[in-house]
Scaffold this motif. Structure first.
Motif: not given
Lengths: 107, 122
Positions: A33, A45, A48-49, A52, B105-106, B108-109
């Motif tokens: 990420s 952010l 991510y992924g 995305n 999907a992952g 994350y923060f």
């Protein structure tokens, strides 16, 4: 190794494309990420992924990954994209791990 | 709308214990796949992950700081508390709490608090 390595600084001409990379063994197993941080502000952010974008993040930001390297690409960099960028993934124990950050300068 | 806010002392003395509270809204820490993490950033330096607590009370700590950290949650109060013992001037940093999502999907923060600057000095 449980490390994520980023180039300390990268520059890009206004309107051009820049790629910011993050290297680490864990990236072979986990997605990265990406976070944008401007001076005096909390990180945001941006990717991510697999690739995305959270709501509100411009589509000029994209992510990709190959082997032990994850990349954040900004296509058509804007002045407001000047910031520090951090990658984040997981170590071999599954715990979060941040890269050392890349300072992006838009010329 | 998810929001998080850190609170705690702005100044602590060396050897003291730091207690920080993250008060959040807009989500429940009982929801599967959700966690709250703590991340710090010394002035002019990079982000460093410290600790993470998940909806099922799974707790994770930075290996380098594990002996000094404790993370707990109070789901009814929507709070997560981090304690760090034996504070040292090198622990001077802005401390952030952040909403963590672990999904297909992952990982994350996706939401961060504004951060709180903690200075360690006698």
């Amino acid at each position: 190794s449980s490390e994520l390595t980023q180039d300390p600084a990268v520059s890009v001409a206004l309107g051009q494309t820049v790629r910011i990379t993050c290297q680490g063994d864990s990236l072979r197993s986990y997605y990265a990420s990406w976070y944008q941080q401007k001076p005096g502000q909390a990180p945001v952010l941006v990717i991510y992924g697999k690739n995305n974008r959270p709501s509100g993040i411009p589509d000029r930001f994209s992510g990709s990954s190959s082997g032990n390297t994850a990349s954040l690409t900004i296509t058509g960099a804007q002045a407001e994209d000047e910031a520090d960028y951090y990658c984040n993934s997981r170590d071999s124990s599954g715990n979060p791990l941040f890269g050392g950050g890349t300072k992006l300068t838009v010329l | 709308q998810i929001t998080l806010k850190e609170s705690g002392p702005t100044l602590v003395k060396p050897t003291q214990t730091l207690t920080l509270t993250c008060t959040f809204s807009g989500f429940s820490l009982s929801t599967s796949g959700v966690g709250v993490g703590w991340i710090r950033q010394p002035p002019g330096k990079a982000l460093e992950w410290l600790a993470l607590i998940y909806w099922d009370d799974d707790k994770r700590y930075s290996p380098s700081l594990k002996s000094r950290l404790t993370i707990t949650k109070d789901t009814s109060k929507n709070q997560v508390v981090l304690t760090m013992t034996n504070m040292d001037p090198v622990d001077t940093a802005t401390y952030y709490c952040a909403h963590r999502r672990d999904a297909a999907a992952g990982h994350y923060f996706d939401y961060w608090g504004q951060g709180t600057l903690v200075t360690v000095s006698s």
